[in-house]
Design a protein around this motif. Sequence first.
Motif, PDB file in Angstrom:
ATOM      1  N   LEU A  27       0.785  -1.173   0.067  1.00 48.52           N
ATOM      2  CA  LEU A  27       0.030   0.093   0.051  1.00 48.52           C
ATOM      3  C   LEU A  27       0.842   1.313   0.112  1.00 48.52           C
ATOM      4  O   LEU A  27       0.595   2.253  -0.673  1.00 48.52           O
ATOM      5  CB  LEU A  27      -0.941   0.133   1.316  1.00 48.52           C
ATOM      6  CG  LEU A  27      -1.756   1.348   1.306  1.00 48.52           C
ATOM      7  CD1 LEU A  27      -2.646   1.484   0.283  1.00 48.52           C
ATOM      8  CD2 LEU A  27      -2.636   1.145   2.641  1.00 48.52           C
ATOM      9  N   HIS A  28       1.937   1.353   1.032  1.00 51.67           N
ATOM     10  CA  HIS A  28       2.658   2.554   0.924  1.00 51.67           C
ATOM     11  C   HIS A  28       3.403   2.652  -0.494  1.00 51.67           C
ATOM     12  O   HIS A  28       3.725   3.808  -0.791  1.00 51.67           O
ATOM     13  CB  HIS A  28       3.744   2.455   2.246  1.00 51.67           C
ATOM     14  CG  HIS A  28       3.218   2.388   3.411  1.00 51.67           C
ATOM     15  ND1 HIS A  28       2.408   3.581   3.612  1.00 51.67           N
ATOM     16  CD2 HIS A  28       3.227   1.757   4.372  1.00 51.67           C
ATOM     17  CE1 HIS A  28       1.803   3.511   4.933  1.00 51.67           C
ATOM     18  NE2 HIS A  28       2.185   2.310   5.363  1.00 51.67           N
ATOM     19  N   GLN A  29       3.762   1.661  -0.928  1.00 47.80           N
ATOM     20  CA  GLN A  29       4.465   1.811  -2.455  1.00 47.80           C
ATOM     21  C   GLN A  29       3.783   2.310  -3.315  1.00 47.80           C
ATOM     22  O   GLN A  29       3.973   3.226  -4.232  1.00 47.80           O
ATOM     23  CB  GLN A  29       5.235   0.240  -2.941  1.00 47.80           C
ATOM     24  CG  GLN A  29       6.382  -0.015  -2.104  1.00 47.80           C
ATOM     25  CD  GLN A  29       6.635  -1.502  -2.781  1.00 47.80           C
ATOM     26  OE1 GLN A  29       6.068  -2.257  -3.567  1.00 47.80           O
ATOM     27  NE2 GLN A  29       7.857  -1.964  -2.529  1.00 47.80           N
ATOM     28  N   ILE A  30       2.224   1.959  -3.358  1.00 54.39           N
ATOM     29  CA  ILE A  30       1.180   2.388  -4.264  1.00 54.39           C
ATOM     30  C   ILE A  30       1.089   3.842  -4.153  1.00 54.39           C
ATOM     31  O   ILE A  30       0.894   4.766  -4.942  1.00 54.39           O
ATOM     32  CB  ILE A  30      -0.010   1.805  -4.403  1.00 54.39           C
ATOM     33  CG1 ILE A  30       0.277   0.104  -4.838  1.00 54.39           C
ATOM     34  CG2 ILE A  30      -1.207   2.292  -5.046  1.00 54.39           C
ATOM     35  CD1 ILE A  30      -0.905  -0.718  -4.463  1.00 54.39           C
ATOM     36  N   LEU A  31       1.131   4.183  -2.709  1.00 58.67           N
ATOM     37  CA  LEU A  31       0.683   5.577  -2.464  1.00 58.67           C
ATOM     38  C   LEU A  31       1.887   6.518  -2.750  1.00 58.67           C
ATOM     39  O   LEU A  31       1.688   7.814  -2.563  1.00 58.67           O
ATOM     40  CB  LEU A  31       0.283   5.771  -0.879  1.00 58.67           C
ATOM     41  CG  LEU A  31      -0.993   4.983  -0.645  1.00 58.67           C
ATOM     42  CD1 LEU A  31      -1.140   5.049   0.956  1.00 58.67           C
ATOM     43  CD2 LEU A  31      -2.215   5.654  -1.310  1.00 58.67           C
TER      44      LEU A  31
END
Length: 72
Positions: A66-70
Amino acid sequence: MRRAIYQGRHALGLQELFFYKVTNFVVDQMGAAYPELETHREFIEKMVKLEEERFGATMTVGLQDLHQILDK
């Protein structure tokens, strides 16, 4: 259970397994009403610990993704 594990890790900063330790308290409190809990105390603790380990691993990977996508 999963919500408590999530909150323990992120709101309280707990990194080690903690939730499974609650099982003994629950069995002690509810054992009179549900005597089968006492009979299965070790099994309950083992299954809760296993779920905590599995969910912890899933949550760690999922939050990293999720952090990578955000960040993109």
